[in-house]
Design an enzyme around this catalytic site. Structure first.
Site, PDB file in Angstrom:
ATOM      1  N   TYR A 158       1.142  -1.486   0.058  1.00 59.04           N
ATOM      2  CA  TYR A 158      -0.413  -0.346  -0.108  1.00 59.04           C
ATOM      3  C   TYR A 158       0.531   1.152  -0.329  1.00 59.04           C
ATOM      4  O   TYR A 158       0.765   2.152  -0.507  1.00 59.04           O
ATOM      5  CB  TYR A 158      -1.190   0.139   0.715  1.00 59.04           C
ATOM      6  CG  TYR A 158      -2.067   1.018   0.716  1.00 59.04           C
ATOM      7  CD1 TYR A 158      -2.555   0.703  -0.373  1.00 59.04           C
ATOM      8  CD2 TYR A 158      -2.340   1.425   2.252  1.00 59.04           C
ATOM      9  CE1 TYR A 158      -4.144   1.537  -0.171  1.00 59.04           C
ATOM     10  CE2 TYR A 158      -3.565   2.531   1.786  1.00 59.04           C
ATOM     11  CZ  TYR A 158      -4.198   2.442   0.376  1.00 59.04           C
ATOM     12  OH  TYR A 158      -5.736   3.082   0.319  1.00 59.04           O
ATOM     13  N   LYS A 165      -3.468   8.396   2.628  1.00 61.68           N
ATOM     14  CA  LYS A 165      -4.501   8.102   3.883  1.00 61.68           C
ATOM     15  C   LYS A 165      -4.225   8.643   4.549  1.00 61.68           C
ATOM     16  O   LYS A 165      -5.052   8.954   5.494  1.00 61.68           O
ATOM     17  CB  LYS A 165      -4.897   6.767   3.719  1.00 61.68           C
ATOM     18  CG  LYS A 165      -5.211   5.941   2.604  1.00 61.68           C
ATOM     19  CD  LYS A 165      -6.483   6.709   1.259  1.00 61.68           C
ATOM     20  CE  LYS A 165      -6.979   5.732   0.612  1.00 61.68           C
ATOM     21  NZ  LYS A 165      -8.148   6.342   0.421  1.00 61.68           N
TER      22      LYS A 165
HETATM   23  P1  NDP Z   1     -12.533   3.386  -8.780  1.00 64.86           P
HETATM   24  O1  NDP Z   1     -11.202   3.123  -9.008  1.00 64.86           O
HETATM   25  O2  NDP Z   1     -13.833   2.780  -9.264  1.00 64.86           O
HETATM   26  O3  NDP Z   1     -12.574   4.682  -7.515  1.00 64.86           O
HETATM   27  C1  NDP Z   1     -12.099   5.819  -8.633  1.00 64.86           C
HETATM   28  C2  NDP Z   1     -11.725   7.174  -8.497  1.00 64.86           C
HETATM   29  O4  NDP Z   1     -10.774   8.184  -8.284  1.00 64.86           O
HETATM   30  C3  NDP Z   1     -11.965   6.768  -9.695  1.00 64.86           C
HETATM   31  O5  NDP Z   1     -13.343   7.290 -10.011  1.00 64.86           O
HETATM   32  C4  NDP Z   1     -11.369   8.543 -10.183  1.00 64.86           C
HETATM   33  O6  NDP Z   1     -11.939   8.076 -11.837  1.00 64.86           O
HETATM   34  C5  NDP Z   1     -11.240   8.838  -9.526  1.00 64.86           C
HETATM   35  N1  NDP Z   1     -10.158   9.866  -9.802  1.00 64.86           N
HETATM   36  C6  NDP Z   1      -8.351   9.413  -9.900  1.00 64.86           C
HETATM   37  N2  NDP Z   1      -8.094  10.852 -10.148  1.00 64.86           N
HETATM   38  C7  NDP Z   1      -9.255  11.925  -9.873  1.00 64.86           C
HETATM   39  C8  NDP Z   1      -8.872  13.088 -10.707  1.00 64.86           C
HETATM   40  N3  NDP Z   1      -7.216  13.906 -10.440  1.00 64.86           N
HETATM   41  N4  NDP Z   1      -9.377  13.818 -10.329  1.00 64.86           N
HETATM   42  C9  NDP Z   1     -11.421  13.236 -10.125  1.00 64.86           C
HETATM   43  N5  NDP Z   1     -11.046  12.099 -10.069  1.00 64.86           N
HETATM   44  C10 NDP Z   1     -10.380  10.972  -9.700  1.00 64.86           C
HETATM   45  O7  NDP Z   1     -11.866   2.690  -6.992  1.00 64.86           O
HETATM   46  P2  NDP Z   1     -12.508   2.241  -5.850  1.00 64.86           P
HETATM   47  O8  NDP Z   1     -14.063   2.596  -6.347  1.00 64.86           O
HETATM   48  O9  NDP Z   1     -11.941   1.002  -5.226  1.00 64.86           O
HETATM   49  O10 NDP Z   1     -11.679   3.931  -5.002  1.00 64.86           O
HETATM   50  C11 NDP Z   1     -12.564   4.514  -4.606  1.00 64.86           C
HETATM   51  C12 NDP Z   1     -12.586   4.729  -3.041  1.00 64.86           C
HETATM   52  O11 NDP Z   1     -11.956   4.015  -2.121  1.00 64.86           O
HETATM   53  C13 NDP Z   1     -10.716   5.726  -3.248  1.00 64.86           C
HETATM   54  O12 NDP Z   1     -10.855   6.818  -2.107  1.00 64.86           O
HETATM   55  C14 NDP Z   1      -9.822   4.289  -2.778  1.00 64.86           C
HETATM   56  O13 NDP Z   1      -8.925   4.410  -1.816  1.00 64.86           O
HETATM   57  C15 NDP Z   1     -11.057   4.037  -1.320  1.00 64.86           C
HETATM   58  N6  NDP Z   1     -10.732   3.128  -1.092  1.00 64.86           N
HETATM   59  C16 NDP Z   1     -11.046   1.007  -1.753  1.00 64.86           C
HETATM   60  C17 NDP Z   1     -10.753  -0.511  -1.551  1.00 64.86           C
HETATM   61  C18 NDP Z   1     -10.982  -0.843  -1.758  1.00 64.86           C
HETATM   62  O14 NDP Z   1     -10.973  -1.912  -1.247  1.00 64.86           O
HETATM   63  N7  NDP Z   1     -11.605  -1.148  -3.433  1.00 64.86           N
HETATM   64  C19 NDP Z   1     -10.877  -0.279   0.285  1.00 64.86           C
HETATM   65  C20 NDP Z   1     -10.160   1.187   1.035  1.00 64.86           C
HETATM   66  C21 NDP Z   1     -10.800   2.323   0.335  1.00 64.86           C
HETATM   67  P3  NDP Z   1     -11.829   8.555 -13.380  1.00 64.86           P
HETATM   68  O15 NDP Z   1     -12.132   6.934 -12.968  1.00 64.86           O
HETATM   69  O16 NDP Z   1     -12.588   9.219 -13.582  1.00 64.86           O
HETATM   70  O17 NDP Z   1     -10.404   8.249 -13.204  1.00 64.86           O
HETATM   71  C1  KAL Z   2      -3.240  -3.395  -0.154  1.00 65.55           C
HETATM   72  C2  KAL Z   2      -4.281  -3.168  -1.231  1.00 65.55           C
HETATM   73  C3  KAL Z   2      -3.104  -3.514  -2.238  1.00 65.55           C
HETATM   74  C4  KAL Z   2      -3.467  -2.784  -3.835  1.00 65.55           C
HETATM   75  C5  KAL Z   2      -1.836  -1.566  -2.988  1.00 65.55           C
HETATM   76  C6  KAL Z   2      -2.490  -0.750  -3.571  1.00 65.55           C
HETATM   77  C7  KAL Z   2      -3.782   0.320  -3.728  1.00 65.55           C
HETATM   78  C8  KAL Z   2      -3.897   1.130  -3.862  1.00 65.55           C
HETATM   79  C9  KAL Z   2      -5.556   2.466  -4.462  1.00 65.55           C
HETATM   80  C10 KAL Z   2      -4.937   3.311  -5.885  1.00 65.55           C
HETATM   81  C11 KAL Z   2      -5.982   4.358  -5.202  1.00 65.55           C
HETATM   82  C12 KAL Z   2      -4.734   2.425  -6.830  1.00 65.55           C
HETATM   83  C13 KAL Z   2      -4.384   3.124  -7.937  1.00 65.55           C
HETATM   84  O1  KAL Z   2      -4.033   4.175  -7.836  1.00 65.55           O
HETATM   85  C14 KAL Z   2      -3.742   2.785  -8.909  1.00 65.55           C
HETATM   86  C15 KAL Z   2      -3.584   3.779 -10.401  1.00 65.55           C
HETATM   87  O2  KAL Z   2      -2.383   3.952 -10.006  1.00 65.55           O
HETATM   88  C16 KAL Z   2      -3.683   2.892 -11.469  1.00 65.55           C
HETATM   89  N1  KAL Z   2      -5.203   2.968 -11.996  1.00 65.55           N
HETATM   90  C17 KAL Z   2      -5.825   3.240 -12.400  1.00 65.55           C
HETATM   91  O3  KAL Z   2      -5.015   4.340 -13.369  1.00 65.55           O
HETATM   92  C18 KAL Z   2      -7.630   3.264 -13.168  1.00 65.55           C
HETATM   93  C19 KAL Z   2      -7.198   2.924 -14.433  1.00 65.55           C
HETATM   94  C20 KAL Z   2      -7.603   4.406 -12.560  1.00 65.55           C
HETATM   95  C21 KAL Z   2      -9.553   4.297 -12.168  1.00 65.55           C
HETATM   96  O4  KAL Z   2      -7.616   4.227 -11.247  1.00 65.55           O
HETATM   97  C22 KAL Z   2      -7.911   5.080 -10.176  1.00 65.55           C
HETATM   98  N2  KAL Z   2      -7.635   5.222  -8.488  1.00 65.55           N
HETATM   99  O5  KAL Z   2      -7.876   6.745 -10.722  1.00 65.55           O
HETATM  100  C23 KAL Z   2      -5.109  -1.968  -1.037  1.00 65.55           C
HETATM  101  C24 KAL Z   2      -6.337  -3.346  -0.957  1.00 65.55           C
HETATM  102  C25 KAL Z   2      -6.518  -4.093  -0.241  1.00 65.55           C
HETATM  103  C26 KAL Z   2      -6.903  -2.242  -1.066  1.00 65.55           C
HETATM  104  C27 KAL Z   2      -7.647  -0.970  -1.797  1.00 65.55           C
HETATM  105  C28 KAL Z   2      -7.927  -1.456  -3.196  1.00 65.55           C
HETATM  106  C29 KAL Z   2      -7.763   0.284  -1.469  1.00 65.55           C
HETATM  107  C30 KAL Z   2      -7.499   1.502  -2.424  1.00 65.55           C
HETATM  108  O6  KAL Z   2      -7.388   2.628  -1.547  1.00 65.55           O
HETATM  109  O7  KAL Z   2      -8.070   1.663  -2.463  1.00 65.55           O
END
Ligand code: NDP
Ligand code: KAL
Length: 257
Positions: A158, A165
């Site tokens: 992470y 975070k």
């Molecule tokens: P998604 O990939 O579905 O959502 C991530 C979102 O971040 C996307 O909609 C993306 O938009 C948006 N984003 C990234 N960069 C920008 C930017 N510059 N401006 C506006 N929007 C942006 O993943 P999750 O639903 O998993 O993530 C949502 C939140 O939940 C995050 O904060 C993540 O850290 C948190 N979280 C997720 C967990 C998990 O297991 N999935 C666990 C705990 C917390 P776009 O696609 O339009 O680029």
């Molecule tokens: C320990 C866990 C395993 C995964 C490690 C790191 C996860 C980080 C979350 C972070 C938001 C992921 C990214 O930023 C992915 C990005 O580099 C590439 N993906 C993209 O660009 C896609 C297309 C767009 C939609 O994504 C974003 N974010 O814009 C953590 C796990 C167990 C729990 C999670 C996933 C936590 C979390 O914060 O999401």
């Protein structure tokens, strides 16, 4: 006390697709009767968000592009929302990003650019958005963000996102203090792992989920719906005395040593 969200309007930021946690929140708020406003990062995502929202029966939603790395984009978005709808009752911030190459290996190798990018998008954006939405929240309300256990403890891979975070978690408390006198509450949901687009291709997600199923008190993974319903609670009058709080919606995994 009114726990229906009829007549209330909420902004949901961060729906990428149907697996997004933001989509789980949108569905819970919709079922409670809320009107929804969606923001997406770039124009190319507009159609997929609009197609998803079209599945919500009777939802008269609005859509805006908002890139949270750009102050002008944030200002324009909320000025436009104010012009179009006036008062907002709450906002869900579901946005995070770090460079993929820094979400594995040794945290020690985090670059300055990668550190700043992760903090800019995943932490500072909450403060910037809270400032922009405040003038629209004339009746008070709630702001909710999403965090993860990796900000409280070291979770393998992470890395820089954990540090971002921790910064987000501290921001929730400072913002709760800043906005409390305006009747605006600020809280975080610490969600257990959910397989979303962000989670794709990072870390060994299957191993992480298996560990949850074996060791979390509830012995099952977290769902979008569980997070959605907790966001509904935090954005409704049910939680009127709660601010600066972090609620773990993770099958209880955070209490296990
Ligand atoms: P998604 O990939 O579905 O959502 C991530 C979102 O971040 C996307 O909609 C993306 O938009 C948006 N984003 C990234 N960069 C920008 C930017 N510059 N401006 C506006 N929007 C942006 O993943 P999750 O639903 O998993 O993530 C949502 C939140 O939940 C995050 O904060 C993540 O850290 C948190 N979280 C997720 C967990 C998990 O297991 N999935 C666990 C705990 C917390 P776009 O696609 O339009 O680029
Ligand atoms: C320990 C866990 C395993 C995964 C490690 C790191 C996860 C980080 C979350 C972070 C938001 C992921 C990214 O930023 C992915 C990005 O580099 C590439 N993906 C993209 O660009 C896609 C297309 C767009 C939609 O994504 C974003 N974010 O814009 C953590 C796990 C167990 C729990 C999670 C996933 C936590 C979390 O914060 O999401």
């Amino acid at each position: 006390m009114n726990v229906s969200l009829e007549g209330r309007t909420y902004v949901v930021m961060g729906v990428a697709n149907k697996r997004s946690i933001a989509w789980g929140i949108a569905r819970s708020l919709h079922e409670a009767g809320a009107r929804l406003i969606f923001t997406y990062a770039a124009e190319r995502f507009e159609k997929s968000v609009r197609d998803l929202v079209a599945t919500l029966e009777g939802q008269d939603a609005l859509f805006y592009e908002c890139d949270v790395t750009d102050d002008e984009s944030i200002e324009n978005t909320f000025e436009q929302i104010q012009e179009d709808v006036g008062t907002i009752h709450g906002l869900a911030h579901c946005i995070a990003f770090a460079n993929k190459e820094e979400l594995k290996g040794d945290y020690l190798n985090t670059s300055r650019d990668g550190f700043l990018t992760a903090h800019n998008i995943s932490s500072y954006s909450l403060t910037a958005v809270a400032r922009a939405v405040k003038p629209l929240m004339t009746e008070g309300g709630g702001i909710v963000t999403l965090t993860y256990l990796g900000g409280e403890r070291v979770v393998p891979n992470y890395n820089v996102m954990g540090v971002a975070k921790a910064s987000l978690d501290a921001s929730v408390k400072y913002l709760a203090e800043s906005l409390g006198s305006s009747g605006i509450r600020v809280n975080a949901i610490s969600a257990g792992p959910i397989r979303t687009l962000s989670a794709k291709g990072v870390g060994d997600f299957n191993t992480i989920l298996k560990d949850i199923e074996e060791r979390a008190p509830l012995r099952r993974p977290t769902t979008q719906e569980e997070v959605g319903d907790t966001a509904y609670f935090l954005l409704s009058d049910f939680s009127r005395g709660v601010t600066g709080e972090m609620i773990h919606v993770d099958s209880g995994f955070h209490i296990i040593g």
